[in-house]
Design a protein around this motif. Structure first.
Motif, mmCIF file in Angstrom:
data_model
loop_
_atom_site.group_PDB
_atom_site.id
_atom_site.type_symbol
_atom_site.label_atom_id
_atom_site.label_comp_id
_atom_site.label_asym_id
_atom_site.label_seq_id
_atom_site.Cartn_x
_atom_site.Cartn_y
_atom_site.Cartn_z
ATOM 1 N N TYR A 116 0.410 -1.285 -0.258
ATOM 2 C CA TYR A 116 0.136 0.002 -0.025
ATOM 3 C C TYR A 116 1.187 1.380 -0.259
ATOM 4 O O TYR A 116 1.891 1.513 0.795
ATOM 5 C CB TYR A 116 -0.939 0.031 1.337
ATOM 6 C CG TYR A 116 -2.227 1.107 1.197
ATOM 7 C CD1 TYR A 116 -3.019 1.394 0.142
ATOM 8 C CD2 TYR A 116 -2.080 2.253 2.014
ATOM 9 C CE1 TYR A 116 -3.729 2.010 0.664
ATOM 10 C CE2 TYR A 116 -2.998 3.175 2.535
ATOM 11 C CZ TYR A 116 -3.337 2.986 1.418
ATOM 12 O OH TYR A 116 -5.033 3.801 1.474
ATOM 13 N N SER B 181 -2.266 0.639 5.607
ATOM 14 C CA SER B 181 -4.051 0.272 4.333
ATOM 15 C C SER B 181 -4.851 0.621 5.545
ATOM 16 O O SER B 181 -6.204 1.406 6.327
ATOM 17 C CB SER B 181 -4.050 -0.300 3.985
ATOM 18 O OG SER B 181 -4.260 -1.679 3.845
ATOM 19 N N CYS C 206 -5.766 -5.774 1.250
ATOM 20 C CA CYS C 206 -5.653 -3.910 1.471
ATOM 21 C C CYS C 206 -7.436 -2.879 1.020
ATOM 22 O O CYS C 206 -7.945 -3.956 0.644
ATOM 23 C CB CYS C 206 -5.214 -3.017 -0.278
ATOM 24 S SG CYS C 206 -4.758 -1.247 -0.151
#
Length: 341
Positions: free
Chosen positions: A20, A70, A155
């Motif tokens: 992320y 994330s 994510c």
């Protein structure tokens, strides 16, 4: 590079570049530890699952790789945990510390510095330009309703008016306001950028993945990026990207201002007695458990004066007393709401 620059970045490390934000925050923190700019980093770890984050302090650069950015961005920390409270309670004499923080965290850190509970000169702040957080309990529920295994989520990202969740390589998108919502504190929040930071950042989509947009705000922030530059792919952010992100953030702020106005409209035309009765009705379920005080990042008394008096007063006056105890320093982080029974 210089102060004021906006840079789009991703890590050169293949193990991080797919994570992320392209692994940029992790790369910068690792470089800060390796260069001795800081001695510790306030990171996060999963306690039960990815929806349950707690803060930890790490000293080894390799420990930063697993930073669950994330989840931190989408859900924040679970229970009474918060970044400023963790620093105040565990790292007051720890020397130079790097910390990833949301705008409400930074506002709380500034207030704690005023109380001499935290030293700002010892903090290196990487501040997220926040799009708001969502209840992880609600996310787990909607995933369950869709027949998805929450344990397979890779994510999640709040992007404008949507929550995007990536499961088994596929993106599931949920419109905010239709089964999933920002937390109340975020719906009314107009402070989306950290008021103080060495670097502020946003995560942006790019070619099917994500990169990190960095804003260099101080000399110390400039040094952080320079120290990590050999491990980063850097490019100047285009004016089109900056204008788009600015417009999206301004739209969220406008929505928050509208939401605030709607809440206050309920009291227009009411007398003082009617307003008090309305407020009292909201607090009648209070059990005086004290969890809001434990969660509040600004409550730092060892022997809390409010808790001492709670047996003497009813729930309404207990809550009013607590609000008066905090005054105008509330940073709207929503931790009291999230732990309320």
């Amino acid at each position: 590079m210089r102060i004021g620059d906006s840079i789009l970045a991703s890590s050169k490390d293949e193990n991080l570049s797919g994570s992320y934000g392209g692994g940029v925050v992790q790369t910068i923190l690792k470089a800060a530890l390796e260069a001795g700019v800081v001695g510790r980093v306030v990171s996060f770890q999963e306690k039960k699952d990815r929806f349950d984050l707690v803060p930890i302090a790490v000293e080894e650069p390799g420990q930063v790789d697993s930073l669950p950015l994330s989840q931190f961005s989408a859900y924040y920390l679970s229970g009474v945990n918060s970044v400023p409270k963790y620093i105040q309670q565990n790292l007051k004499e720890a020397g130079k510390i790097a910390v990833v923080a949301k705008p409400c965290d930074v506002r709380a850190i500034v207030e704690l510095a005023k109380k001499r509970q935290i030293s700002l000169k010892d903090l290196v702040i990487l501040g997220e330009e926040c799009r708001g957080k969502i209840s992880p309990k609600r996310v787990k529920k909607i995933l369950e309703e869709d027949g998805l295994d929450a344990g397979r989520v890779a994510c999640e990202r709040v992007d404008g008016g949507r929550l995007n969740v990536f499961v088994d390589g596929e993106k599931r998108s949920y419109t905010l306001g239709e089964g999933v919502e920002l937390e109340e504190s975020c719906k009314r929040c107009t402070e989306r950028a950290p008021p103080v930071s060495d670097i502020s950042f946003q995560i942006v989509e790019d070619d099917g993945g994500t990169k990190t947009l960095i804003h260099i705000n101080t000399e110390r922030g400039l040094k952080l990026v320079e120290d990590a530059s050999s491990e980063l792919k850097l490019e100047e952010a285009s004016s089109e990207l900056l204008d788009r992100l600015k417009g999206e953030m301004e739209l969220q702020i406008d929505r928050a201002e509208e939401y605030r106005a709607e809440q206050f409209q309920r009291f227009e035309g009411d007398s003082e007695e009617e307003r008090y009765a309305n407020f009292k009705s909201l607090l009648e379920k209070c059990r005086k458990c004290g969890m809001c005080i434990r969660a509040c990042p600004l409550c730092v008394c060892v022997d809390c004066t409010v808790i001492k008096r709670r047996k003497e007063i009813d729930a309404v006056f207990y809550t009013l007393l607590r609000m008066g105890h905090m005054g105008d320093t509330c940073v709207n982080c929503g931790k009291c709401d999230s732990v309320c029974n």
